[in-house]
Every structure is written in C-alpha cells, then in structure tokens.
Enzyme design. Structure first.
Site, short mmCIF file in Angstrom:
data_model
loop_
_atom_site.label_atom_id
_atom_site.label_comp_id
_atom_site.label_asym_id
_atom_site.label_seq_id
_atom_site.Cartn_x
_atom_site.Cartn_y
_atom_site.Cartn_z
N HIS A 236 -20.90 -28.92 -37.59
CA HIS A 236 -20.29 -27.92 -38.47
C HIS A 236 -21.37 -27.00 -39.02
O HIS A 236 -22.45 -27.46 -39.41
CB HIS A 236 -19.55 -28.58 -39.63
CG HIS A 236 -18.40 -29.44 -39.21
ND1 HIS A 236 -18.58 -30.75 -38.78
CD2 HIS A 236 -17.07 -29.19 -39.13
CE1 HIS A 236 -17.40 -31.26 -38.46
NE2 HIS A 236 -16.47 -30.34 -38.66
N ASP B 258 -18.02 -25.98 -35.88
CA ASP B 258 -16.68 -25.63 -36.37
C ASP B 258 -16.73 -24.99 -37.77
O ASP B 258 -17.66 -25.21 -38.55
CB ASP B 258 -15.81 -26.88 -36.45
CG ASP B 258 -15.31 -27.32 -35.09
OD1 ASP B 258 -15.79 -26.75 -34.08
OD2 ASP B 258 -14.47 -28.24 -35.03
#
Length: 732
Positions: A251, A99
């Site tokens: 991430h 993300d």
C-alpha cells in the site's frame, strides 16, 4: 468606490425599470455564489469519499458457484469475452502492486525507491485520490509503471448493483484519463485477497467486470504492511518461496507507510541479488500494454473533471480558512464585547460618574422628514414632553403627503417648520443646522419617538469639552412581529453592545440617525453633513474622529424607532446601510495613516469596522454551509455540537446585552431562528452591496413605508433617575 447616490424622491416612473435591473443582482448572483460554493463543497466531499461512500465489507460466502480452476489458479483472472481463465507470474519475476493511492506523502517516496533500484510496479489507484493528485499518476506513467483501477470510492462491489459498478469504473477511468491521458484494462477489487478467497458473492462481480473488458488482478503474496508490523516482517511476508513468481500486495496510501518505504528500500536490492526481476504485469505475463491513449472529447472531458476537482480543493481550502477566520472573529468579538461592555457599564453607572458640569442650556432638535405623515405627530409630541428645554425644527424635504401641514396644524410653541424642495436627508439636516439657535444639536428621524428624559441624557456628555458627538440608544418599537423581534435582538446586541465596546476603545463608528447629538462647532469644522455616501451618519462620525473629537455613547438616551416590518423593507434599509458603510470606509480609508490622537480611529476603529461590519458578515454563512454539510455528510454530532456552542456563546452575549438594557429575555426565544434565517438575508444584502460597490453602480434612496404605531413606553427609569431615587429613599 463610487459615492454617487440618488435622492429618496426618485421619479416614480423609474421604479419599475430599476427593480428589473436590480433583480439579477439582488437574487440571481448571490444565489449563484451560494450554489457554486455548495457545489464545490459537494464535489470535495465526493472526492474525499464523504459522499456516496460505502465501507461495508461482505462476509465470506459459499464457493460452489466459483469454477475450481479459478479457486486453484493464479492471481490474474481473465473473464473477458466469455473466458474463464487465470494466470500466474513466472518464476523469478515479481509484480509489486500498491493499493489505495496516490498519496501526496508516501507515493513520491515509493516512486523514489522504485526509481533508485530500477524497478517497475503496478499502482491500483482510486478515483478519489487520482482526481486530487493527478501529477503523481502522471509521474507513475512517465516512469514506466502501470496503473490499474481500484474503483472510485473504494466500496465492496459485492454489495453494489451493476449500475453502481459501471459508475465506479467509469469515474475511476475518468480520473485516470484526466490525470495521465490514458485508459487501463487492469482492475483490482477493493477488499480482495487471494484467488482461493473468491466466493459466490464476488465471483459474479468478477465475471461482470470481465464483460466490461477488464483483467481482474488479485494477489498471492500479501505483505500485510497495513498492519505496520515492522520493516523486517514486511520483507519476510512479501518474499516468495523457492524462487517462485508472485504478485505482491503493498500500500502507498491509507495511513502511515514509512515502514513500507523502509522495507521496500531493502527488499528490492535483496531480491534482485537473488535473480528476481520487478516488472509491470504486462511485462511479466508477456501481454499487450494495459494502457491505451485517450484523445479527443474524452480527454478534454476528463481534463475538465480534474480541473474542477482541483478548483474545488482550492476553493474549499479557502472556505476552511474563511471558517477559521470567521470563527476567530466571532469568538474574539464576543469576548471583547462582553469585557468592554462590562467596563463601560461599570464606568458610567458609578454614583459619582459625570461627564463634566451638568448641561442645562437649551438645545436644537432637528427632524428631517420626507413623507412622514403617519409618524410625525407622535415624533413632535414626544419632543414636546421632553424634560430638557428644546427648540424643535422640522425640515420638510419635499414631502408629498402633507407632513409639513400636519406639524403646522398642531400649533405648538417652540416648533418651527422649514420647507424645501426634495434634496435628500443630508441637505435637510444642513438646512436645519443653518437655522438652529443653539450650539448643541440633536438629530433624529421623523419616524422616531423620544422618552421625556432622552434629550437630557443625550446632551450630558457635552459637559466634556472634548466630546464632539454622542450616540443614543436606538431601540425597536414594533418588536411584536418575528422580523421585529429579530431586529430587536440585533439592535440590543449587535448595535448597542457594540457601541459600548467602541466607546471604551475610543472609536465609535456611527452616530445613529434615530438618536444622536452634535456640537455645531464640531460639525462646522468638518463641513457639516455630507451627501457623499448613503450612510451620512457613519460618514460624519468618522470625519469627527479624524478631526480629533471624542464620540461617546449615552445608554440612557433611549429612542424608539419603527423598524421595517416586511422582508422587502428590511432589505431596502440594510442594503442602503451596508452600501453606505462601505462608501464611508472607502472615503475615510486614509485614516489608517493619520497621526496623533485623531489617528486612533484609523488604527483601531476603521479596521474593526471593516472586519466586524463588512468581512465578518460576508463570511458568516460559511458557518451554516459547513453546518448543513456536516449534518448530512460529516460527523453529525460534532457538527451540531460546534454550532450549538457558537449559538450558546451568542445567547450569553445577547442575554448580557438584554440585561444591560433592562429588556425582557422572552424575545431571545427567536435567536436560533434568527441565526439561521436572518443572517442569510443579511449576507445576500451585503453581497449585493459588494457587487454594487465593485461595479460602481448607483443606488437610489430607499423610502420605507411607516405605520406610525410606535410610541415611547413609560415607566423605565434612567440610571441617573435610579440613583436619585435611591438617594431620596428614607433610611430604615
């Protein structure tokens, strides 16, 4: 740079057409430049989530509206075409999801590890990051990974209206298309968690997202790598139990991700040995590809968007560099002015200071005049009150308002009037030089008045045989208006404090036309006053430096001049000054390679003049642009604090300059407003001068309208007079 000019007696019939031609350059182009810079800055702020960003996170709400099969189902939620379904990844398959990227530092490292271990993943990119780093998005697609949307500005969509949701999706798709030429059907809401965390606030958003054709992807295994718990802990949390399939949240942006990269490099081979496959979501669920190619106008629109974002990044990076440069120049100039002005004042105010033997012989005062009927009588009478013997020569340069007749009617002894056809100020000064009787020549404007001691103070430096010219202390006489007060600050601080600094450095750039003195022999060696530029005073000063003469500043040689009283007149004057200064710099550009003592001006003076009189004013508006941006979108307190710091520094310099010139401090009240408004006017004037210079345009002489209201104030003793008064005081 074309030095060609028009004289101040241009035909009246050409005036209207000239104004129509100048209007676009004077107003339109500078405004367009400012608007373009602001647009680039706003675009950069937009893609850096400084504008329109919303980082609020909705607290958990009730779940009674969420279907139970969604709460108990898998991490892939399909609400397209009225469906309400969820899907899970099959056993021994893992879908790694990353993300908030792409990130220029960590995304390439993540991609390198995935490529090394032959693994695929899904990258949920934000529009802001995809717009800024399109090459990384293209690499993701080229290397077989899937890309999903993560909104443009990363807001919690539970707070947003449907129009804002549509905007976030469309802008995110625009950035993705511009970067890789594709659209995607995958979406992950910001701040999402497991499917069982869906509540009454987020579920309607998920339904709406599905109605727009998107598959919502959350996760069921959170590595919590954003907490940076260490590579071992990240691996433990990302590993599913019992061979089950999972969508793993990681991430590749949002901070330091070196632990994520370290964990990934061990996690991938470790689970591959256990029989796990790392696939795209479409591969793992046996669905059609989430990507579709974009062609035609949609592709070009997206490419244009990415191009503009890249341009804004480069332009604003250049603006930041420019801001650093102007900040360094401003602070450095102020520090240098304070230090060297103090040194200058300390030197010339010593009791035993003298330039050389006192200069008592008569001097010639040249007064070029063109339509100065309102001012010329005050000018001549102020010279007649001089306490130094003078010969006054008024050169009427084709005036049409009876200037010459006014002087002749005064019938004063020692005053000569020379008439000539209109030929411009340099020609008038050369005509006066040819008729002067004395070796020292004082030059002044026809709208200026001298104090009785001005001529005497102005010529004393000629006691030093190396001095070829002397700059006097020009002051604003009509300083009661706001524009006059701004110019008064500029004259005292920006001109005279500068002249003290340049005097110490030995590279005075300009003898002001309002009050200056020259050796005739020095002027003869350089060919007299030149009409090559519109700034003949700057031109002749530079020429004297290059010929090896010293040029100094006489602080007590005060002259009071009538400054422009309207914005239009101020514009005309400063436009001529700025353009003329550029012409003079260009004309004497070879001074930088001059050798010997005369080369000091080229090595020091010319770079200083170019930096402080051309480059710095052109960059100065960056301070105000970033001030405005910072107040509206940035760290307001820090921005205002930084601007106030610069203002305080300017106020200190201005107060010191006013103290040196023994001026009242009350006029400094308008300093903040001057810095906000006056600097912008000077910027536009300088920008127009640049445009004129670069295009080789011609500029006619700008004749200012005068009122003749300026008179020399009395009662201000010079430094020499103060010393004499102290010596005459009785001992107590």
């Amino acid at each position: 740079m074309a030095p060609r000019t028009r004289r101040h007696g241009a035909a009246p019939g050409a005036r209207g057409g000239s104004r129509r031609r100048r209007l676009p350059l004077r107003l339109l182009l500078p405004v367009l430049v400012l608007v373009a810079l602001m647009a680039m800055l706003m675009l950069r702020g937009y893609v850096h989530s400084e504008i329109l960003a919303d980082h609020r996170v909705q607290p958990p709400a009730a779940t009674d509206q969420v279907p139970q099969k969604i709460l108990e189902g898998g991490p892939v939620i399909d609400t397209r075409a009225g469906r309400t379904e969820s899907m899970s990844v099959p056993d021994h398959k893992l879908v790694l999801t990353f993300d908030d990227g792409p990130d220029p530092v960590w995304t390439p490292k993540v991609l390198d590890v995935l490529k090394e271990h032959h693994a695929h993943a899904v990258f949920f990119v934000t529009g802001t990051m995809a717009s800024r780093y399109p090459d990384l998005v293209q690499r993701m697609v080229d290397e077989g990974h899937e890309v999903g949307l993560h909104t443009f500005n990363h807001p919690d969509l539970s707070y947003q209206s449907t129009s804002r949701i549509d905007w976030e999706l469309s802008q995110n798709q625009l950035a993705l298309t511009g970067a890789a030429g594709i659209r995607t059907s995958l979406f992950r809401p910001p701040y999402s968690s497991f499917a069982d965390a869906m509540d009454n606030k987020s579920w309607p958003v998920t339904e709406y997202i599905g109605s727009r054709g998107y598959l919502t992807v959350v996760n069921n295994t959170d590595s919590e790598d954003w907490k940076r718990p260490g590579a071992d802990e990240i691996i433990r949390r990302a590993t599913p139990h019992g061979g089950k399939g999972a969508i793993v949240l990681m991430h590749d942006s949002g901070g330091d991700r070196h632990q994520t990269v370290q964990a990934l490099d061990r996690f991938l081979p470790g689970l591959q040995e256990q029989g796990y496959e790392f696939d795209n979501l479409s591969e793992a669920l046996d669905l059609p590809s989430a990507h579709s190619e974009v062609t035609g106008a949609g592709l070009w629109k997206a490419k244009a968007w990415v191009f503009l974002v890249q341009a804004s990044e480069k332009v604003t990076d250049a603006l930041v560099v420019g801001l650093a440069v102007i900040g360094t120049l401003v602070i450095g100039r102020f520090a240098l002015m304070l230090l060297l002005s103090f040194a200058h004042a300390r030197k010339v105010r010593r009791r035993n200071f003298a330039w050389g033997p006192p200069v008592t012989r008569p001097v010639s005062v040249l007064v070029p005049a063109y339509n100065e009927a309102k001012c010329i009588e005050n000018t001549v009478r102020s010279l007649m009150a001089s306490d130094h013997p003078v010969e006054i020569i008024v050169v009427d340069d084709g005036s049409t308002d009876g200037t010459a007749r006014i002087v002749e009617a005064m019938g004063l002894p020692g005053v000569r009037v020379i008439r000539q056809l209109n030929a411009g100020k340099p020609a008038a000064l050369n005509r006066g030089l040819a008729n002067a009787s004395h070796d020292i020549v004082v030059m002044m404007d026809g709208d200026t008045v001298f104090e009785p001691s001005t001529v005497r103070e102005l010529v004393q430096p000629f006691g030093d045989p190396k001095v070829g010219a002397v700059a006097g202390n020009a002051k604003v006489g009509n300083k009661d208006s706001l524009i006059g007060a701004w110019q008064h600050i500029e004259y005292v601080m920006g001109f005279n404090l500068d002249r003290r600094m340049y005097d110490v450095l030995g590279c005075m750039p300009t003898i002001p036309g309002a009050v200056g003195a020259f050796r005739r022999s020095a002027l003869a060696r350089i060919g007299g006053m030149s009409d090559d530029t519109l700034a003949e005073d700057t031109d002749v000063t530079m020429a004297l430096h290059r010929d090896g003469w010293k040029v100094v500043y006489a602080e007590d040689a005060r002259a009071w001049t009538e400054a422009p009283e309207t914005v239009q007149q101020l514009w005309s004057q400063r436009y001529r000054w700025s353009y003329g200064t550029m012409q003079a710099i260009w004309k004497h550009r070879r001074a930088v390679v001059d050798r010997g003592p005369s080369g000091r001006f080229g090595r020091v003076g010319l770079p200083f003049v170019s930096l402080f009189m051309v480059v710095a004013p052109l960059l100065a508006p960056l301070i105000d642009i970033f001030l405005l941006y910072g107040i509206v979108f940035g760290p307001t307190e820090k921005t205002i604090g930084a601007w106030l710091g610069v203002l305080v520094l300017q106020a200190v310099c201005a107060a010191y300059a006013f103290r040196l010139d023994r001026e009242r401090m009350t006029h400094l009240i308008s300093l903040p407003l001057q810095q906000i408004l006056y600097r912008q006017l000077m910027y536009v004037v300088l920008l127009q001068s640049w445009i004129t210079a670069l295009t080789g345009g011609r500029l006619r002489w700008q004749k200012l309208r005068r009122t003749g209201a300026v008179e020399a104030p009395g009662g201000i003793p010079t430094q020499r007079q103060r010393v004499m008064n102290e010596q005459q005081e009785p001992v107590r």
